[in-house]
Design a protein around this motif. Structure first.
Motif, PDB file in Angstrom:
ATOM      1  N   ILE A   1      37.311  42.605  35.949  1.00 46.69           N
ATOM      2  CA  ILE A   1      37.631  43.926  35.180  1.00 46.69           C
ATOM      3  C   ILE A   1      39.077  44.145  35.051  1.00 46.69           C
ATOM      4  O   ILE A   1      39.692  44.417  34.219  1.00 46.69           O
ATOM      5  CB  ILE A   1      36.951  45.136  35.991  1.00 46.69           C
ATOM      6  N   ARG A   2      39.806  43.978  36.392  1.00 43.01           N
ATOM      7  CA  ARG A   2      41.400  44.106  36.449  1.00 43.01           C
ATOM      8  C   ARG A   2      42.048  43.420  35.102  1.00 43.01           C
ATOM      9  O   ARG A   2      42.855  43.882  34.478  1.00 43.01           O
ATOM     10  CB  ARG A   2      41.845  43.475  37.828  1.00 43.01           C
TER      11      ARG A   2
ATOM     12  N   GLU B   1      32.710  47.735  34.052  1.00 37.39           N
ATOM     13  CA  GLU B   1      32.071  48.109  35.180  1.00 37.39           C
ATOM     14  C   GLU B   1      30.573  48.306  35.019  1.00 37.39           C
ATOM     15  O   GLU B   1      29.829  47.996  35.865  1.00 37.39           O
ATOM     16  CB  GLU B   1      32.506  49.541  35.729  1.00 37.39           C
ATOM     17  N   ASN B   2      30.277  48.986  33.750  1.00 39.12           N
ATOM     18  CA  ASN B   2      28.567  48.881  33.396  1.00 39.12           C
ATOM     19  C   ASN B   2      28.348  47.640  33.117  1.00 39.12           C
ATOM     20  O   ASN B   2      26.881  47.428  33.308  1.00 39.12           O
ATOM     21  CB  ASN B   2      28.577  49.703  32.187  1.00 39.12           C
ATOM     22  N   LEU B   3      28.905  46.535  32.981  1.00 39.82           N
ATOM     23  CA  LEU B   3      28.325  45.374  32.551  1.00 39.82           C
ATOM     24  C   LEU B   3      28.199  44.654  33.791  1.00 39.82           C
ATOM     25  O   LEU B   3      27.575  43.272  33.790  1.00 39.82           O
ATOM     26  CB  LEU B   3      29.299  44.543  31.585  1.00 39.82           C
ATOM     27  N   GLY B   4      28.598  44.938  35.042  1.00 33.96           N
ATOM     28  CA  GLY B   4      28.488  44.446  36.312  1.00 33.96           C
ATOM     29  C   GLY B   4      29.449  43.195  36.372  1.00 33.96           C
ATOM     30  O   GLY B   4      29.376  42.216  37.168  1.00 33.96           O
ATOM     31  N   ILE B   5      30.812  43.405  35.947  1.00 40.38           N
ATOM     32  CA  ILE B   5      31.503  42.296  36.138  1.00 40.38           C
ATOM     33  C   ILE B   5      32.333  42.258  37.334  1.00 40.38           C
ATOM     34  O   ILE B   5      32.782  43.449  37.683  1.00 40.38           O
ATOM     35  CB  ILE B   5      32.552  42.360  34.799  1.00 40.38           C
ATOM     36  N   PRO B   6      32.638  41.303  37.885  1.00 42.69           N
ATOM     37  CA  PRO B   6      33.450  41.237  39.350  1.00 42.69           C
ATOM     38  C   PRO B   6      34.771  42.001  39.109  1.00 42.69           C
ATOM     39  O   PRO B   6      35.336  41.735  38.080  1.00 42.69           O
ATOM     40  CB  PRO B   6      33.392  39.850  39.688  1.00 42.69           C
ATOM     41  N   SER B   7      35.297  42.679  40.111  1.00 39.92           N
ATOM     42  CA  SER B   7      36.331  43.453  40.105  1.00 39.92           C
ATOM     43  C   SER B   7      37.737  42.637  39.686  1.00 39.92           C
ATOM     44  O   SER B   7      38.627  43.422  38.885  1.00 39.92           O
ATOM     45  CB  SER B   7      36.802  44.506  41.138  1.00 39.92           C
TER      46      SER B   7
ATOM     47  N   ALA C   1      38.253  50.693  32.515  1.00 40.85           N
ATOM     48  CA  ALA C   1      37.335  49.920  33.114  1.00 40.85           C
ATOM     49  C   ALA C   1      35.835  50.326  33.095  1.00 40.85           C
ATOM     50  O   ALA C   1      35.043  49.432  33.522  1.00 40.85           O
ATOM     51  CB  ALA C   1      37.749  49.841  34.760  1.00 40.85           C
TER      52      ALA C   1
ATOM     53  N   VAL D   1      41.025  44.958  31.743  1.00 38.74           N
ATOM     54  CA  VAL D   1      41.694  46.473  31.443  1.00 38.74           C
ATOM     55  C   VAL D   1      43.429  46.088  30.977  1.00 38.74           C
ATOM     56  O   VAL D   1      43.645  46.625  30.525  1.00 38.74           O
ATOM     57  CB  VAL D   1      41.463  47.011  32.985  1.00 38.74           C
TER      58      VAL D   1
ATOM     59  N   ALA E   1      33.410  50.261  30.565  1.00 38.79           N
ATOM     60  CA  ALA E   1      32.220  49.728  30.183  1.00 38.79           C
ATOM     61  C   ALA E   1      32.424  48.163  30.943  1.00 38.79           C
ATOM     62  O   ALA E   1      31.231  47.965  31.238  1.00 38.79           O
ATOM     63  CB  ALA E   1      32.855  49.075  28.597  1.00 38.79           C
TER      64      ALA E   1
END
Lengths: 267, 283
Positions: B117-118, B108-114, B104, B121, B106
């Motif tokens: 991200i889930r 997270e660094n791109l500011g994608i909503p969680s 997660a 991942v 990268a």
């Protein structure tokens, strides 16, 4: 040999405490320390012991684990208790009619100190058993957030902590390897005087540090390749949230806390 | 997709300029291609790789990623998002102490909503076949597994291209096979552009195209078959050929007329069989 060290002591099961917001747990733990040091009367100690038992119970972590946490500092507890027992001035407390230098005040202080230490260790174990190192650093980052307004690097601090934790097993493994490599070439780490042994550590520490710096360099490149630009605009896979569970836990704890204050200062 | 034009680079060691590492290098990699880069130590392979996502900037010439010049500072993060990187040592590129948290990193660094991200991942971990291990601690995994986690960490950015700098160099044969399988899968399923820098000729033989580097130049740039049939040239560059090619080549040199234009065990066996048959029918 060094590989067996468990890290952060996180106990990965599912319980009410595991699901709490790390911030709630950290704050409760801090207040719990305050309460432990404020407590003076026997009644307030009973309340604190009850609270600790409750925490142990709902954490679902085996009681054995808590005792394991106590073991390393058992000597310190016994030592401080003995010191207090014999060195406190006051009314003589005869044992079986003989005076052995123990005072009534000494016995009380010793009991208090021992209880305090035990409660403190169990409290901190409960925190680390139920919170993963990642969640813990996340919680610390969020709690320190207000400080970033005055330029305190909260995100960087939390990132450093979590990376440090992540690299402990790697570096332990590396240390093991270096020790074996040096031993294979005739180095000895466990004979001779204390100075000799300390000196023998140098050929182990130098390669360890050099490799740690190299790792740090590579890690920085890897992090940059994955678009790491610092804390700004970063989202999380698991956003920590303050839920009704946290509210319930906080209220429950505050009741215990109020009891301690009431028993000590008003009663 | 990736383009290097007259690329020039040298490392400055602080005292004096060392020899030029990349010297007027031209390379054009198309979308969906699987390119292996070969070359002996110090020929500039890793330096080239670091140019493809702006970790290093050319001292001369230009590098383009999807038409964007890597010198364009404002587009740096757009470029990095499009080019995933995997490095040699898996331990030094895993950031978190839980597999899924690392994958997660990268996104997270791109500011994608969680929620997104889930999803990324889980997708990335399934692609590299590590979904079962998502809650594990990376240091308890095998080398091949760690490297697959690192690949998942790169593809979670949803890049157009993935550049791997000797990802199998520190792995055992089993780990190497796992990683190669993952690379081939990425190419087949996601049509990912793959640049693989490697020391292993058998891995390079699986690519669509092999680029051989020497002293900062590209010496040969062709299909694996055409590259590995130039056995003398490769040997003169300090490189090997795949074992089966080597076998057929040695037989050929000893006077047996075996075709050494082979890359796999089956092909090699066929070539030898053909030779045996030809002798039989000739007699």
């Amino acid at each position: 040999m060094l590989k067996d060290i468990t890290l952060g002591q996180y106990f990965p099961i599912d319980s009410f405490l595991h699901r709490l917001d790390p911030r709630t747990k950290i704050l409760i733990f801090i207040l719990d320390i305050v309460a432990i040091f404020m407590a003076q009367t026997v009644e307030s100690y009973v309340v604190l012991i009850l609270f600790t038992f409750l925490v142990m119970l709902i954490s679902k972590v085996p009681v054995k684990m808590y005792f394991k946490g106590l073991k390393p500092i058992l000597y310190i507890i016994v030592f401080t208790a003995l010191l207090n027992l014999f060195l406190t001035q006051g009314e003589d407390l005869p044992i079986f009619g003989y005076s052995v230098g123990i005072t009534v005040e000494g016995a009380i202080v010793a009991a208090k100190m021992a209880t305090r230490l035990v409660l403190l260790i169990i409290g901190s174990s409960a925190l680390t058993y139920t919170t993963s190192p990642m969640a813990l650093t996340d919680g610390i980052e969020k709690l320190l957030k207000p400080l970033s307004k005055i330029g305190f690097p909260t995100h960087e601090l939390a990132m450093m902590m979590s990376i440090a934790i992540k690299f402990i097993p790697t570096l332990i493994e590396e240390t093991d390897k270096i020790i074996k490599a040096q031993q294979a070439r005739g180095a000895s780490f466990d004979t001779g005087s204390i100075f000799k042994r300390a000196k023998a550590l140098i050929p182990m520490l130098v390669p360890l540090f050099i490799s740690a710096f190299r790792r740090a360099d590579e890690l920085a490149i890897a992090m940059e390749s994955r678009c790491y630009t610092g804390g700004d605009g970063r989202t999380r896979l698991k956003e920590i949230k303050f839920t009704h569970k946290d509210l319930a836990a906080t209220i429950c704890f505050l009741m215990f806390f109020a009891c301690v204050i009431f028993l000590d200062f008003i009663f | 997709m990736l383009k290097a034009e007259n690329l020039l680079y040298s490392y400055d060691n602080g005292v004096k300029k060392v020899d030029t590492v990349l010297d007027n290098l031209n390379l054009n990699i198309k979308k969906g291609e699987f390119v292996a880069v070969l070359g002996h130590n110090g020929c500039g392979k890793s330096t080239l790789a670091k140019h493809f996502n702006g970790l290093l900037l050319p001292l001369g010439g230009d590098v383009y990623v999807q038409g964007i010049n890597t010198k364009d500072e404002e587009m740096l993060w757009t470029i990095r998002r499009q080019v995933g990187m995997v490095f040699q040592n898996p331990d030094n590129q895993i950031v978190a102490n839980v597999v899924e948290e690392d994958v997660a990193f990268a996104p997270e660094n791109l500011g994608i909503p969680s929620a997104e991200i889930r999803k990324r991942v889980d997708d990335a971990l399934k692609t590299v076949d590590m979904y079962r291990y998502r809650k594990h601690a990376p240091h308890l995994l095998s080398g091949g597994q760690k490297q697959r986690v690192a690949i998942a960490g790169a593809i979670a950015m949803r890049p157009e291209c993935i550049v791997m700098d000797e990802p199998t160099a520190m792995l055992d044969p089993m780990g190497r096979a796992e990683v190669m399988e993952t690379i081939l899968k990425l190419k087949a399923q996601e049509n990912m552009t793959v640049v693989l820098i490697t020391h292993y000729m058998d891995e390079a033989a699986m690519a669509d195209r092999v680029v051989v580097m020497d002293d900062g130049h590209i010496v040969v740039d062709d299909t694996p078959r055409n590259v590995f049939s130039q056995v003398e040239l490769l040997k003169s560059l300090g490189l090997d050929v795949p074992q089966v090619t080597e076998l057929a080549y040695s037989l050929n040199k000893e006077g047996f007329d075996v075709n050494y234009d082979v890359l796999t065990v089956t092909e090699c066996a066929d070539a030898i069989m053909d030779y045996v048959r030809s002798i039989k029918s000739g007699n």
